[in-house]
Design a protein around this motif. Structure first.
Motif, PDB file in Angstrom:
ATOM      1  N   GLU A  57       0.831  -1.208   0.000  1.00  0.00           N
ATOM      2  CA  GLU A  57       0.000   0.000   0.000  1.00  0.00           C
ATOM      3  C   GLU A  57       0.865   1.257   0.000  1.00  0.00           C
ATOM      4  N   ALA A  58       1.948   1.247   0.779  1.00  0.00           N
ATOM      5  CA  ALA A  58       2.850   2.399   0.808  1.00  0.00           C
ATOM      6  C   ALA A  58       3.521   2.589  -0.547  1.00  0.00           C
ATOM      7  N   LEU A  59       3.868   1.481  -1.204  1.00  0.00           N
ATOM      8  CA  LEU A  59       4.469   1.565  -2.536  1.00  0.00           C
ATOM      9  C   LEU A  59       3.517   2.244  -3.517  1.00  0.00           C
ATOM     10  N   MET A  60       2.268   1.811  -3.539  1.00  0.00           N
ATOM     11  CA  MET A  60       1.299   2.396  -4.473  1.00  0.00           C
ATOM     12  C   MET A  60       1.056   3.870  -4.162  1.00  0.00           C
ATOM     13  N   ALA A  61       1.029   4.230  -2.869  1.00  0.00           N
ATOM     14  CA  ALA A  61       0.842   5.631  -2.487  1.00  0.00           C
ATOM     15  C   ALA A  61       2.019   6.484  -2.951  1.00  0.00           C
ATOM     16  N   ASP A  62       3.246   5.955  -2.821  1.00  0.00           N
ATOM     17  CA  ASP A  62       4.421   6.691  -3.274  1.00  0.00           C
ATOM     18  C   ASP A  62       4.420   6.870  -4.789  1.00  0.00           C
ATOM     19  N   VAL A  63       4.029   5.836  -5.511  1.00  0.00           N
ATOM     20  CA  VAL A  63       3.963   5.949  -6.970  1.00  0.00           C
ATOM     21  C   VAL A  63       2.923   6.993  -7.381  1.00  0.00           C
ATOM     22  N   LYS A  64       1.782   6.962  -6.748  1.00  0.00           N
ATOM     23  CA  LYS A  64       0.743   7.947  -7.065  1.00  0.00           C
ATOM     24  C   LYS A  64       1.232   9.364  -6.800  1.00  0.00           C
ATOM     25  N   ARG A  65       1.926   9.565  -5.682  1.00  0.00           N
ATOM     26  CA  ARG A  65       2.428  10.894  -5.351  1.00  0.00           C
ATOM     27  C   ARG A  65       3.442  11.368  -6.391  1.00  0.00           C
ATOM     28  N   GLU A  66       4.325  10.480  -6.814  1.00  0.00           N
ATOM     29  CA  GLU A  66       5.314  10.870  -7.815  1.00  0.00           C
ATOM     30  C   GLU A  66       4.661  11.180  -9.162  1.00  0.00           C
ATOM     31  N   VAL A  67       3.671  10.392  -9.534  1.00  0.00           N
ATOM     32  CA  VAL A  67       2.994  10.622 -10.813  1.00  0.00           C
ATOM     33  C   VAL A  67       2.251  11.954 -10.780  1.00  0.00           C
TER      34      VAL A  67
END
Length: 299
Positions: free
Chosen positions: A142-152
């Protein structure tokens, strides 16, 4: 006649002109009006609208609905421990600012999907490089997906905004590449076989132990039963001997006669039994000759 034809032609021309000036924007779309290749107006609300006829003005449409972008490549990514994994993902996104989107991305949804795919792919690669396989398979996903979303979002809202909104980023599958997957499956198979063989060996040993214990208990039970039977038989024989001795002691002549009859019964047990003996000189047939008669019992 020519007058009617002219009127009819004029009406057709007027209808064609009106149809080229009227356009309808659906509730699922944005309407973008171009004037000589430049954006003249953006229609955000659905309904009937007017524009100048071509070539002065043209209209195109952009989807305003929530769109889904699925990963299209199977290029492996390296984790923190240098393991090669393949990740399947999808992104939910929409066009929020048509003007910025057209100027910085493209005139259709495919252009945005193509560029967004590249950005999301690079962001996943960067984040996966910081994590282990265990992190990708655990709740830390979940943290990985949140970080990817923030970067995108930071990328699409940068110096040149794309005019899009990224709603969600999700991972659907994490797996090793085919070569590693096959190796992992072989190791898992070998481990399962080892455990199965160990369980079978343990079961066989327990079975032998149970059978040996059952055989031992059977031998003990049979021995105890035989001992008890012999004991009871001995006691019965002793009692029978005592009764015989007591009974025969009262009349010895009768006892001798009774034993002679018992000897005859044992000797001639079958029809084919033959005894060769001299009856005149043998005492075996004395009872049959009447030489020995039971005496009357005295009371």
């Amino acid at each position: 006649m020519n007058r009617l034809g002219f009127i009819f032609s004029s009406l057709l021309f007027a209808l064609a002109l009106a149809s080229s000036m009227l356009f309808v924007v659906d509730q699922r779309q944005f309407g973008v009006v171009y004037a000589l290749g430049q954006i003249k107006d953006v229609i955000l609300e659905p309904g009937l609208n007017f524009k100048l006829p071509p070539p002065f003005q043209n209209v195109s449409y952009i989807d305003k609905r929530l769109l889904t972008l699925n990963s299209t490549d199977n290029e492996p990514m390296l984790t923190l421990e240098k393991q090669r994994v393949v990740i399947d993902w999808y992104v939910r996104w929409r066009i929020s600012e048509p003007t910025e989107y057209i100027r910085n991305v493209g005139t259709n949804e495919a252009a945005g999907a193509s560029q967004l795919n590249r950005v999301v792919r690079n962001s996943f690669q960067e984040q996966v490089n910081k994590r282990t396989v265990k992190d990708l398979l655990s709740s830390k996903r979940e943290a990985l997906m949140a970080d990817v979303k923030r970067e995108v979002l930071a990328q699409v809202r940068g110096a040149k905004p794309w005019g899009v909104d990224v709603v969600d980023v999700r991972i659907t599958r994490v797996d090793y590449v085919d070569a590693i997957t096959e190796s992992v499956y072989r190791r898992m198979e070998a481990e399962r076989k080892r455990v199965a063989n160990e369980l079978r060996s343990t079961g066989a040993a327990e079975g032998e132990k149970i059978r040996a214990d059952a055989d031992r208990q059977r031998e003990v039970t049979v021995a105890n039963a035989y001992r008890e039977a012999q004991k009871i038989k001995g006691e019965g024989d002793a009692e029978a001997t005592r009764v015989y001795a007591e009974s025969f002691g009262r009349d010895p002549q009768f006892a001798k006669f009774y034993r002679s009859l018992d000897a005859y019964r044992s000797s001639f047990n079958k029809k084919g039994d033959v005894v060769v003996i001299d009856p005149s000189s043998s005492e075996f047939f004395n009872a049959m000759r009447g030489n020995t008669a039971p005496a009357a019992s005295k009371k």
